[in-house]
Design a protein around this motif. Sequence first.
Motif, PDB file in Angstrom:
ATOM      1  N   HIS A  33      -7.256 102.152 -13.546  1.00 15.73           N
ATOM      2  CA  HIS A  33      -8.102 102.032 -12.357  1.00 15.73           C
ATOM      3  C   HIS A  33      -7.265 101.604 -11.141  1.00 15.73           C
ATOM      4  N   VAL A  34      -6.380 100.643 -11.349  1.00 21.04           N
ATOM      5  CA  VAL A  34      -5.503 100.189 -10.257  1.00 21.04           C
ATOM      6  C   VAL A  34      -4.555 101.312  -9.843  1.00 21.04           C
ATOM      7  N   CYS A  35      -4.083 102.075 -10.812  1.00 21.26           N
ATOM      8  CA  CYS A  35      -3.224 103.225 -10.505  1.00 21.26           C
ATOM      9  C   CYS A  35      -3.960 104.210  -9.594  1.00 21.26           C
ATOM     10  N   ALA A  75      -5.419  99.620  -3.360  1.00 21.84           N
ATOM     11  CA  ALA A  75      -5.086  98.496  -4.240  1.00 21.84           C
ATOM     12  C   ALA A  75      -4.473  97.350  -3.439  1.00 21.84           C
ATOM     13  N   THR A  76      -4.789  96.134  -3.860  1.00 23.85           N
ATOM     14  CA  THR A  76      -4.218  94.958  -3.215  1.00 23.85           C
ATOM     15  C   THR A  76      -2.811  94.716  -3.765  1.00 23.85           C
ATOM     16  N   LEU A  77      -2.070  93.863  -3.090  1.00 21.80           N
ATOM     17  CA  LEU A  77      -0.725  93.524  -3.541  1.00 21.80           C
ATOM     18  C   LEU A  77      -0.773  92.920  -4.942  1.00 21.80           C
ATOM     19  N   TRP A  78      -1.713  92.012  -5.200  1.00 24.78           N
ATOM     20  CA  TRP A  78      -1.827  91.378  -6.498  1.00 24.78           C
ATOM     21  C   TRP A  78      -2.133  92.406  -7.590  1.00 24.78           C
ATOM     22  N   GLU A  79      -2.994  93.372  -7.303  1.00 27.76           N
ATOM     23  CA  GLU A  79      -3.294  94.426  -8.275  1.00 27.76           C
ATOM     24  C   GLU A  79      -2.049  95.249  -8.582  1.00 27.76           C
ATOM     25  N   LYS A  80      -1.269  95.550  -7.553  1.00 27.22           N
ATOM     26  CA  LYS A  80      -0.036  96.321  -7.754  1.00 27.22           C
ATOM     27  C   LYS A  80       0.963  95.543  -8.603  1.00 27.22           C
ATOM     28  N   ILE A  81       1.052  94.248  -8.385  1.00 22.43           N
ATOM     29  CA  ILE A  81       1.964  93.412  -9.175  1.00 22.43           C
ATOM     30  C   ILE A  81       1.546  93.436 -10.650  1.00 22.43           C
ATOM     31  N   LYS A  82       0.227  93.244 -10.899  1.00 29.23           N
ATOM     32  CA  LYS A  82      -0.265  93.261 -12.279  1.00 29.23           C
ATOM     33  C   LYS A  82      -0.045  94.630 -12.923  1.00 29.23           C
TER      34      LYS A  82
END
Length: 86
Positions: free
Chosen positions: A15-17, A25-32
């Motif tokens: 989903h984040v992809c 996507a937020t920065l935190w989502e990209k990091i995860k």
Amino acid sequence: MSKIKVFIPCDDANHVCDKTQYKEATLWEKIKLNIHLIYCRACREYTKNNTKLTKAIKKSEVECLDKKCKETMKLDFEKALKEHSN
């Protein structure tokens, strides 16, 4: 104090992809997501294919029809459908 959740399941990673593809996507989502991609081969493949798709769509130079043209086509189709069924 709440626990910080760094590891995410594959469904969330996909989903984040997808969100990343549309720059939502937020920065935190990209990091995860990137942490998840380190250990998940299936999601790396999904991300790779998603990236290929995005590049292909941008490169394709597809032109969409405007609303008026679509409405005209719809009316013509409905008219032809009625004539054919009679």
